[in-house]
Design an enzyme around this catalytic site. Structure first.
Site, mmCIF file in Angstrom:
data_model
loop_
_atom_site.group_PDB
_atom_site.id
_atom_site.type_symbol
_atom_site.label_atom_id
_atom_site.label_comp_id
_atom_site.label_asym_id
_atom_site.label_seq_id
_atom_site.Cartn_x
_atom_site.Cartn_y
_atom_site.Cartn_z
ATOM 1 N N ARG A 68 0.866 -1.198 0.000
ATOM 2 C CA ARG A 68 0.000 0.000 0.000
ATOM 3 C C ARG A 68 0.890 1.232 0.000
ATOM 4 O O ARG A 68 1.773 1.360 0.843
ATOM 5 C CB ARG A 68 -0.904 0.042 1.231
ATOM 6 C CG ARG A 68 -1.524 1.438 1.416
ATOM 7 C CD ARG A 68 -2.565 1.533 2.476
ATOM 8 N NE ARG A 68 -3.784 0.845 2.082
ATOM 9 C CZ ARG A 68 -4.974 1.058 2.636
ATOM 10 N NH1 ARG A 68 -5.101 1.942 3.613
ATOM 11 N NH2 ARG A 68 -6.036 0.392 2.236
ATOM 12 N N HIS A 101 -7.457 0.654 -6.243
ATOM 13 C CA HIS A 101 -7.667 -0.076 -4.978
ATOM 14 C C HIS A 101 -8.418 -1.372 -5.317
ATOM 15 O O HIS A 101 -9.566 -1.562 -4.911
ATOM 16 C CB HIS A 101 -8.450 0.795 -4.006
ATOM 17 C CG HIS A 101 -8.431 0.300 -2.582
ATOM 18 N ND1 HIS A 101 -7.566 -0.678 -2.123
ATOM 19 C CD2 HIS A 101 -9.175 0.668 -1.496
ATOM 20 C CE1 HIS A 101 -7.786 -0.892 -0.845
ATOM 21 N NE2 HIS A 101 -8.764 -0.099 -0.429
ATOM 22 N N GLN A 103 -10.389 -3.816 -2.789
ATOM 23 C CA GLN A 103 -11.652 -3.282 -2.256
ATOM 24 C C GLN A 103 -12.827 -3.652 -3.159
ATOM 25 O O GLN A 103 -13.929 -3.938 -2.686
ATOM 26 C CB GLN A 103 -11.545 -1.757 -2.127
ATOM 27 C CG GLN A 103 -12.812 -1.070 -1.659
ATOM 28 C CD GLN A 103 -13.130 -1.330 -0.191
ATOM 29 O OE1 GLN A 103 -12.275 -1.197 0.663
ATOM 30 N NE2 GLN A 103 -14.376 -1.698 0.109
ATOM 31 N N ASP A 158 -17.091 7.724 -1.036
ATOM 32 C CA ASP A 158 -15.780 7.583 -0.397
ATOM 33 C C ASP A 158 -15.416 8.962 0.147
ATOM 34 O O ASP A 158 -16.076 9.965 -0.180
ATOM 35 C CB ASP A 158 -14.768 7.101 -1.460
ATOM 36 C CG ASP A 158 -13.352 6.899 -0.913
ATOM 37 O OD1 ASP A 158 -13.185 6.795 0.320
ATOM 38 O OD2 ASP A 158 -12.403 6.848 -1.731
ATOM 39 N N CYS A 212 -16.467 2.329 1.215
ATOM 40 C CA CYS A 212 -15.276 1.489 1.434
ATOM 41 C C CYS A 212 -14.719 1.657 2.842
ATOM 42 O O CYS A 212 -14.004 0.786 3.327
ATOM 43 C CB CYS A 212 -14.203 1.802 0.395
ATOM 44 S SG CYS A 212 -13.753 3.552 0.336
ATOM 45 N N ARG A 271 -13.786 -7.651 3.099
ATOM 46 C CA ARG A 271 -12.387 -7.412 2.724
ATOM 47 C C ARG A 271 -11.539 -8.629 3.073
ATOM 48 O O ARG A 271 -10.645 -9.022 2.345
ATOM 49 C CB ARG A 271 -11.808 -6.186 3.460
ATOM 50 C CG ARG A 271 -12.462 -4.856 3.185
ATOM 51 C CD ARG A 271 -12.385 -4.415 1.757
ATOM 52 N NE ARG A 271 -11.038 -4.495 1.195
ATOM 53 C CZ ARG A 271 -10.006 -3.670 1.503
ATOM 54 N NH1 ARG A 271 -10.185 -2.665 2.329
ATOM 55 N NH2 ARG A 271 -8.812 -3.821 0.955
HETATM 56 N N1 NVA Z 1 -9.822 7.099 -1.468
HETATM 57 C C1 NVA Z 1 -9.435 6.667 -0.146
HETATM 58 C C2 NVA Z 1 -9.717 5.206 0.021
HETATM 59 C C3 NVA Z 1 -9.446 4.673 1.389
HETATM 60 C C4 NVA Z 1 -9.735 3.215 1.504
HETATM 61 C C5 NVA Z 1 -7.972 6.968 0.078
HETATM 62 O O1 NVA Z 1 -7.151 6.723 -0.806
HETATM 63 O O2 NVA Z 1 -7.638 7.495 1.161
HETATM 64 N N1 CP Z 2 -11.199 0.402 2.845
HETATM 65 C C1 CP Z 2 -9.892 0.366 3.197
HETATM 66 O O1 CP Z 2 -8.984 0.130 2.390
HETATM 67 O O2 CP Z 2 -9.693 0.608 4.519
HETATM 68 P P1 CP Z 2 -8.278 0.788 5.242
HETATM 69 O O3 CP Z 2 -7.690 2.099 4.739
HETATM 70 O O4 CP Z 2 -8.607 0.834 6.700
HETATM 71 O O5 CP Z 2 -7.398 -0.370 4.874
#
Ligand code: NVA
Ligand code: CP
Length: 312
Positions: free
Chosen positions: A106, A133, A136, A228, A269, A297
């Site tokens: 990540r 992502h 997800q 989101d 999400c 998830r």
């Molecule tokens: N768009 C958000 C998704 C988090 C799961 C981010 O990248 O912070």
């Molecule tokens: N939805 C998601 O990816 O959550 P986290 O950022 O907590 O992993």
């Protein structure tokens, strides 16, 4: 279906049949876990979990999914390893590939997760980048299947920041599996034209319709409304400007009424900023489904690891 040795970097790399296979495997693993049956598919496998951004769901899903299948997860936070600071991504990848059997990443650039896959020689799974992502999406689609018994021809409307990782990935996944997909966002937050074009090509094969609009009327007929955060990780300095342009796109009762359907569900999400992209009232009314989605998830990420690395 044989996905052994494959990386999971974006759903662009997967056929609709492969996506459906992963969803079926996740449903099977979920059912087994509910009966107290866990597997041994990752026995003897060591899995690196690289997190350059924070995470609750993704980290826990990889950890629990791996341990449930007899593997060993190792968390490598952003200050724990040399990646990108004192050592190139290519060199870190070559080291990790010699010690680990699989790598979750990540972070920021999609290019980094692609380099990890190219140079490590082991399956690499994208746990979120700025642009994608994909894990997800499997959880979201498993939840839709649980709610509606199908994916094809559902209408999914994503409301909010229409050019972030979630909007991109939902558009890729929906166009592959035949979900009619709408992005409802102000024009300044629409996805890249090249990605829309690619998804339209997928849609022509699957029968899905892709629609990008700034008009609230497009929520009419939605089976599911998805949102989101307005500011993704790494974009915190954009908060004020986003609130100003996205306020009319908050998921609230007025917006849901525009679906003209009683059966519409709400998905997120997570993490959610209640009072911004969704009202507390709407969120709590759909909390059971949203937390099923969060639980999913784990089952879907487990399925990805088992399918690409497991011994079954
Ligand atoms: N768009 C958000 C998704 C988090 C799961 C981010 O990248 O912070
Ligand atoms: N939805 C998601 O990816 O959550 P986290 O950022 O907590 O992993």
């Amino acid at each position: 279906m044989n996905l052994k040795g494959r990386s999971f970097l974006t759903l662009k790399d997967f056929t609709p049949e492969e996506i459906m296979y992963l969803l079926d495997l996740a449903a099977e693993l979920k059912q087994k876990k509910k009966q107290g049956i866990t597997g041994n598919s990752l026995k003897g496998k060591n899995i690196a979990l690289i997190f350059e951004k924070p995470s609750t769901r993704t980290r826990c899903a990889f950890t629990v999914g791996c341990v449930d299948e007899g593997g060993h997860p190792e968390y490598l936070g952003k200050n724990d390893i040399q990646l990108g600071h004192k050592e190139s991504v290519e060199d870190t990848a070559r080291v990790l590939g010699r010690m680990f059997d699989g790598i979750e990443y990540r972070g920021f650039a999609q290019d980094t997760v692609e380099k990890l896959a190219k140079y490590s020689g082991v399956p690499v799974w994208n746990g979120l980048t700025d642009s994608d992502h994909p894990t997800q999406i499997l959880a979201d689609f498993l939840t839709l299947k649980e709610q509606f018994g199908k994916l094809k021809e559902l209408k999914l409307v994503y409301v909010g920041d229409g050019r972030n990782n979630m909007a991109n990935s939902l558009m890729i996944g929906s166009s592959k599996v035949g979900i009619h997909f709408t992005i409802l966002a102000p024009k300044s937050l629409w996805p890249e034209q090249s990605l829309i074009k690619l998804c339209e090509e997928y849609a022509a094969v699957s029968g899905s319709k892709i629609e990008i609009s700034d008009s609230l009327d497009t929520v009419e007929g939605a089976d599911a409304v998805y949102t989101d955060v307005w500011c993704s990780m790494g974009e915190e300095d954009k908060a004020a400007e986003r609130i100003a342009i996205l306020k009319p796109y908050q998921v609230n009762d007025d917006l849901l009424a525009l679906t003209k359907k009683e059966s519409t569900i709400f998905l997120h999400c997570l993490p959610a900023v209640k009072g911004k992209e969704v009202t507390e009232e709407v969120f709590e009314r759909f909390a059971d489904i949203v937390f099923d989605e969060a639980e999913n998830r784990m089952h879907t990420i487990k399925a990805i690891m088992v399918a690409t690395l497991g011994n079954h």
